[in-house]
Design a protein around this motif. Structure first.
Motif, short mmCIF file in Angstrom:
data_model
loop_
_atom_site.label_atom_id
_atom_site.label_comp_id
_atom_site.label_asym_id
_atom_site.label_seq_id
_atom_site.Cartn_x
_atom_site.Cartn_y
_atom_site.Cartn_z
N UNK A 65 -72.77 -71.05 -7.06
CA UNK A 65 -72.74 -70.38 -8.36
C UNK A 65 -71.34 -70.25 -8.95
N UNK A 66 -70.32 -70.15 -8.09
CA UNK A 66 -68.97 -69.84 -8.58
C UNK A 66 -67.95 -70.91 -8.20
N UNK A 67 -67.74 -71.08 -6.88
CA UNK A 67 -66.60 -71.87 -6.43
C UNK A 67 -66.71 -73.36 -6.77
N UNK A 71 -64.12 -75.21 -9.15
CA UNK A 71 -63.35 -76.32 -8.60
C UNK A 71 -63.60 -77.62 -9.38
N UNK A 72 -64.86 -77.82 -9.78
CA UNK A 72 -65.19 -79.02 -10.56
C UNK A 72 -64.49 -78.98 -11.92
N UNK A 73 -64.50 -77.81 -12.57
CA UNK A 73 -63.82 -77.67 -13.85
C UNK A 73 -62.32 -77.85 -13.72
N UNK A 208 -55.76 -65.68 -7.43
CA UNK A 208 -56.65 -66.55 -8.20
C UNK A 208 -56.29 -68.01 -8.04
N UNK A 209 -54.99 -68.31 -8.13
CA UNK A 209 -54.54 -69.69 -7.96
C UNK A 209 -54.85 -70.18 -6.56
#
Length: 209
Positions: A65-67, A71-73, A208-209
């Motif tokens: 749902x998130x990672x 990561x793809x974006x 976040x980074x």
């Protein structure tokens, strides 16, 4: 029926195929798994298996749902050279705890290599954006506090699946907590050197980074 069985025995089979998914090379047959004892190389002390499986499923859902979308974006938007530079800077910062753990383990060879890598990449690699040390033949060492505890004779303990972090053990969970404390004070020092007044915001950005 086989789909249902696969879901119960191996919930990772329900995850969608993505470029970030690691292949499953081998799964132990259910009958063979029953014959694994403490003398087997495959034996894992897992007294909280039910909770570990639920945590595995939770992590899989968070990944899906998130990672994975993030990561793809990130991969689609940020150029490869920039991504490489960000990874190299983070890797260079991680040389410091690696250096400390190599020293705590009493391993002078790894201390020397890690120190050379950090100095070389910080100076010649423009703050670590370029991994010059690897090109010169100094491969990255990977030492953490969990490995240090192992060298000190601390046993593995039970298998445990941590939220977000994934598979671990009691010993490495303690080690991870130690590494997090070390990294916190390391970044606080770096923020001071950089003249950053708002450490909290800088810390959130760094995480976040």
């Amino acid at each position: 029926l086989s789909a249902c069985a696969a879901t119960r025995q191996a919930p990772e089979h329900t995850l969608p195929q993505t470029s970030f998914r690691a292949p499953i090379s081998h799964q132990v047959d259910a009958e063979a798994a029953k014959r694994i004892d403490e003398n087997s190389m495959l034996y894992v002390y897992d007294p909280i298996e039910g909770m570990n499986r639920r945590m595995y499923n939770f992590n899989a859902m968070v990944d899906r749902a998130i990672f994975v979308p993030v990561a793809t974006g990130y991969q689609a938007v940020v150029p490869r050279t920039v991504r490489s530079g960000v990874s190299n800077v983070i890797g260079n910062l991680n040389e410091v705890p690696c250096l400390a753990n190599s020293a705590l383990q009493g391993n002078p060879d790894k201390v020397n290599v890690t120190l050379i890598r950090f100095v070389t990449n910080t100076i010649l690699g423009v703050g670590g954006m370029f991994d010059v040390a690897t090109d010169l033949g100094f491969e990255r060492e990977d030492e953490d506090f969990g490995q240090t505890l192992s060298v000190w004779g601390v046993p593995n303990g039970a298998y445990v699946v941590l939220p977000f972090y994934g598979p671990s053990s009691v010993r490495d969970t303690v080690g991870t907590a130690g590494d997090m404390v070390f990294s916190y004070y390391q970044m606080e020092y770096i923020f001071d050197l950089a003249g950053v007044s708002d450490h909290a915001t800088a810390g959130y950005v760094n995480t976040g980074v």
